[in-house]
Design a protein around this motif. Structure first.
Motif, mmCIF file in Angstrom:
data_model
loop_
_atom_site.group_PDB
_atom_site.id
_atom_site.type_symbol
_atom_site.label_atom_id
_atom_site.label_comp_id
_atom_site.label_asym_id
_atom_site.label_seq_id
_atom_site.Cartn_x
_atom_site.Cartn_y
_atom_site.Cartn_z
ATOM 1 N N PRO A 56 9.913 -67.538 -24.673
ATOM 2 C CA PRO A 56 10.829 -66.378 -24.672
ATOM 3 C C PRO A 56 10.315 -65.193 -23.835
ATOM 4 N N ARG A 57 9.007 -64.979 -23.838
ATOM 5 C CA ARG A 57 8.441 -63.853 -23.080
ATOM 6 C C ARG A 57 8.666 -64.042 -21.577
ATOM 7 N N LEU A 58 8.284 -65.213 -21.064
ATOM 8 C CA LEU A 58 8.442 -65.432 -19.624
ATOM 9 C C LEU A 58 9.913 -65.622 -19.245
ATOM 10 N N SER A 59 10.735 -66.129 -20.182
ATOM 11 C CA SER A 59 12.185 -66.234 -19.904
ATOM 12 C C SER A 59 12.774 -64.849 -19.673
ATOM 13 N N ASP A 80 4.294 -63.416 -7.878
ATOM 14 C CA ASP A 80 3.830 -63.396 -9.269
ATOM 15 C C ASP A 80 2.321 -63.156 -9.267
ATOM 16 N N ILE A 81 1.938 -61.967 -9.703
ATOM 17 C CA ILE A 81 0.525 -61.547 -9.668
ATOM 18 C C ILE A 81 -0.118 -61.918 -11.010
ATOM 19 N N GLY A 82 -1.247 -62.610 -10.972
ATOM 20 C CA GLY A 82 -1.867 -63.090 -12.217
ATOM 21 C C GLY A 82 -1.050 -64.247 -12.753
ATOM 22 N N THR A 83 -0.787 -65.206 -11.871
ATOM 23 C CA THR A 83 0.203 -66.261 -12.165
ATOM 24 C C THR A 83 -0.311 -67.332 -13.108
ATOM 25 N N ASP A 84 -1.619 -67.545 -13.130
ATOM 26 C CA ASP A 84 -2.253 -68.634 -13.885
ATOM 27 C C ASP A 84 -1.602 -69.969 -13.517
ATOM 28 N N HIS A 85 -0.815 -70.584 -14.394
ATOM 29 C CA HIS A 85 -0.276 -71.930 -14.106
ATOM 30 C C HIS A 85 0.941 -71.912 -13.170
ATOM 31 N N SER A 135 -0.103 -65.696 -7.098
ATOM 32 C CA SER A 135 -1.472 -65.261 -6.805
ATOM 33 C C SER A 135 -2.261 -65.044 -8.090
ATOM 34 N N ASP A 136 -3.562 -65.212 -7.963
ATOM 35 C CA ASP A 136 -4.439 -64.953 -9.109
ATOM 36 C C ASP A 136 -5.799 -64.495 -8.595
ATOM 37 N N LEU A 137 -6.494 -63.788 -9.465
ATOM 38 C CA LEU A 137 -7.813 -63.252 -9.141
ATOM 39 C C LEU A 137 -8.872 -64.348 -9.074
ATOM 40 N N ARG A 138 -8.707 -65.363 -9.920
ATOM 41 C CA ARG A 138 -9.785 -66.339 -10.093
ATOM 42 C C ARG A 138 -9.373 -67.718 -9.596
ATOM 43 N N LEU A 193 -5.377 -66.388 -3.405
ATOM 44 C CA LEU A 193 -6.444 -65.811 -4.225
ATOM 45 C C LEU A 193 -6.477 -64.313 -3.929
ATOM 46 N N SER A 194 -6.253 -63.502 -4.941
ATOM 47 C CA SER A 194 -6.158 -62.061 -4.672
ATOM 48 C C SER A 194 -6.438 -61.239 -5.922
ATOM 49 N N ASP A 195 -7.149 -60.148 -5.749
ATOM 50 C CA ASP A 195 -7.307 -59.158 -6.807
ATOM 51 C C ASP A 195 -6.052 -58.277 -6.759
ATOM 52 N N GLY A 196 -5.195 -58.415 -7.746
ATOM 53 C CA GLY A 196 -3.920 -57.707 -7.710
ATOM 54 C C GLY A 196 -3.150 -58.094 -6.476
ATOM 55 N N LEU A 197 -2.629 -57.065 -5.759
ATOM 56 C CA LEU A 197 -1.857 -57.348 -4.538
ATOM 57 C C LEU A 197 -2.718 -57.197 -3.292
ATOM 58 N N LEU A 247 4.189 -58.577 -12.545
ATOM 59 C CA LEU A 247 2.838 -58.502 -13.118
ATOM 60 C C LEU A 247 3.005 -58.710 -14.615
ATOM 61 N N ALA A 248 2.785 -59.939 -15.065
ATOM 62 C CA ALA A 248 3.055 -60.286 -16.468
ATOM 63 C C ALA A 248 1.810 -60.852 -17.128
ATOM 64 N N GLY A 249 1.723 -60.607 -18.438
ATOM 65 C CA GLY A 249 0.669 -61.250 -19.218
ATOM 66 C C GLY A 249 -0.701 -60.610 -19.066
ATOM 67 N N MET A 250 -0.741 -59.416 -18.485
ATOM 68 C CA MET A 250 -2.021 -58.689 -18.358
ATOM 69 C C MET A 250 -1.907 -57.386 -19.160
ATOM 70 N N GLY A 251 -3.043 -56.728 -19.346
ATOM 71 C CA GLY A 251 -3.025 -55.457 -20.071
ATOM 72 C C GLY A 251 -2.367 -54.349 -19.242
ATOM 73 N N ILE A 301 -3.205 -51.244 -18.777
ATOM 74 C CA ILE A 301 -4.104 -50.389 -17.983
ATOM 75 C C ILE A 301 -4.396 -51.072 -16.651
ATOM 76 N N LEU A 302 -4.636 -52.385 -16.713
ATOM 77 C CA LEU A 302 -4.884 -53.152 -15.488
ATOM 78 C C LEU A 302 -3.631 -53.169 -14.603
ATOM 79 N N ILE A 303 -2.479 -53.394 -15.200
ATOM 80 C CA ILE A 303 -1.235 -53.436 -14.407
ATOM 81 C C ILE A 303 -1.047 -52.112 -13.663
ATOM 82 N N GLU A 316 -3.273 -50.022 -12.753
ATOM 83 C CA GLU A 316 -4.265 -49.905 -11.669
ATOM 84 C C GLU A 316 -3.873 -50.757 -10.465
ATOM 85 N N LEU A 317 -3.398 -51.971 -10.732
ATOM 86 C CA LEU A 317 -3.006 -52.853 -9.627
ATOM 87 C C LEU A 317 -1.812 -52.265 -8.865
ATOM 88 N N LEU A 318 -0.886 -51.660 -9.598
ATOM 89 C CA LEU A 318 0.273 -51.030 -8.944
ATOM 90 C C LEU A 318 -0.183 -49.886 -8.045
HETATM 91 C C1 LIG Z 1 -2.878 -64.345 -19.609
HETATM 92 S S1 LIG Z 1 -2.701 -64.845 -17.968
HETATM 93 C C2 LIG Z 1 -0.996 -64.524 -17.674
HETATM 94 C C3 LIG Z 1 -0.344 -65.631 -16.907
HETATM 95 C C4 LIG Z 1 1.121 -65.406 -16.615
HETATM 96 N N1 LIG Z 1 1.321 -64.296 -15.695
HETATM 97 C C5 LIG Z 1 1.893 -65.151 -17.889
HETATM 98 O O1 LIG Z 1 2.430 -64.049 -18.064
HETATM 99 O O2 LIG Z 1 1.960 -66.055 -18.733
HETATM 100 C C6 LIG Z 1 -3.466 -63.535 -17.031
HETATM 101 C C7 LIG Z 1 -3.823 -63.962 -15.639
HETATM 102 O O3 LIG Z 1 -4.079 -62.788 -14.881
HETATM 103 C C8 LIG Z 1 -5.150 -63.050 -14.015
HETATM 104 N N2 LIG Z 1 -5.746 -61.788 -13.585
HETATM 105 C C9 LIG Z 1 -6.547 -60.954 -14.305
HETATM 106 N N3 LIG Z 1 -6.902 -59.884 -13.562
HETATM 107 C C10 LIG Z 1 -6.294 -60.037 -12.359
HETATM 108 C C11 LIG Z 1 -6.292 -59.293 -11.163
HETATM 109 N N4 LIG Z 1 -6.989 -58.154 -11.046
HETATM 110 N N5 LIG Z 1 -5.569 -59.747 -10.126
HETATM 111 C C12 LIG Z 1 -4.874 -60.903 -10.221
HETATM 112 N N6 LIG Z 1 -4.851 -61.657 -11.317
HETATM 113 C C13 LIG Z 1 -5.558 -61.246 -12.385
HETATM 114 C C14 LIG Z 1 -6.085 -63.936 -14.828
HETATM 115 O O4 LIG Z 1 -6.971 -64.673 -14.013
HETATM 116 C C15 LIG Z 1 -5.081 -64.825 -15.565
HETATM 117 O O5 LIG Z 1 -4.811 -66.005 -14.873
#
Ligand SMILES: C[S@@+](CC[C@H](N)C(=O)[O-])C[C@H]1O[C@@H](n2cnc3c(N)ncnc32)[C@H](O)[C@@H]1O
Length: 230
Positions: A7-10, A24-29, A48-51, A75-79, A92-96, A98-100, A102-104
């Motif tokens: 429901p959250r991602l929908s 999609d920033i921080g895309t994971d899967h 894109s994802d940081l790791r 592979l990217s730290d934020g954008l 920018l979904a699923g992150m805290g 404060i981080l979102i 900062e990335l913006l």
């Molecule tokens: C909990 S997952 C969320 C995955 C998906 N966006 C969702 O909402 O289900 C958080 C993801 O954000 C990534 N992430 C954390 N800090 C990041 C950054 N500074 N830039 C890009 N991705 C980041 C993590 O590596 C992780 O894959």
């Protein structure tokens, strides 16, 4: 096989504009961009994802669904490593929160009225709204989804260059104060309870009068918004 979203991602997916290229920033899967391209909502996407680990997950999902020609993985730290204007809608979904925020703040190309920013903070949503309000963005749409009793807010915004008047409670509810649905009411009630708990603990401890006064001002604004004639 079609990807299904929780429901959250929908909810987040429903905020992406039909026909837009999405990042999609921080895309994971990469479930969100795969879903959006599979369903025809987006012709192309950047995931894109940081790791490296999560990015490998993303690459695997994209490949399994035969979408390597439509979804780029970066592979990217934020954008930071994304090309400016590589997308119309940036998620920018699923992150805290404060981080979102900062990335913006690091992506100047988002300050373009044609770009839609879609944020779904897991915590500190008030920091995202405050950053948007203070940096010339207008919040166009907000909604909540509940999953396993946890409420998630999704926020869509675009740049106007104008800063909004911010009352104390506004960052804690944003446009949800104007929504009349049950999910928004539940979300706001939980925000209020969280603030009350903190304020009451501080009142009892008597240690931080400035923070106590700040929280009281927020709670009074919540009351005013719930009972506008008072
Ligand atoms: C909990 S997952 C969320 C995955 C998906 N966006 C969702 O909402 O289900 C958080 C993801 O954000 C990534 N992430 C954390 N800090 C990041 C950054 N500074 N830039 C890009 N991705 C980041 C993590 O590596 C992780 O894959």
């Amino acid at each position: 096989m079609a990807v299904t979203l929780d429901p959250r991602l929908s909810l987040v997916a429903s905020f992406v504009r039909q026909g837009s290229v999405v990042a999609d920033i921080g895309t994971d899967h990469a479930y969100l961009p795969v879903y959006l391209v599979q369903t025809g909502r987006c012709p192309r996407a950047v995931a894109s994802d940081l790791r490296m680990g999560p990015l490998q997950n993303a690459k695997q999902t994209v490949a399994e669904h035969g979408l390597c020609d439509k979804i780029d993985t970066v592979l990217s730290d934020g954008l930071d490593a994304l090309d400016a204007h590589c997308a119309d809608d940036v998620v920018l979904a699923g992150m805290g929160g404060i981080l979102i925020a900062e990335l913006l703040s690091r992506a100047a190309w988002l300050r373009d009225p044609t770009v839609r920013v879609i944020a779904q903070p897991m915590s500190h949503a008030e920091d995202v709204r405050l950053w948007l309000y203070e940096n010339g963005f207008s919040i166009d749409r907000e909604a909540c989804a509940f999953d396993k009793h946890h409420g998630y807010a999704a926020i869509a915004a675009h740049y106007t260059g104008e800063t909004a008047a911010i009352t104390p409670a506004l960052p804690y509810g944003g446009l949800l104060f104007e929504e009349k649905d049950e999910a928004a009411a539940r979300y706001l009630e939980r925000q209020k309870q969280r603030l009350e708990k903190r304020r009451n603990a501080l009142l009892q401890a008597g240690t931080d009068p400035a923070e106590t006064a700040r929280l009281t001002a927020i709670l009074n604004d919540f009351e005013r918004r719930n009972h506008p004639t008072c």
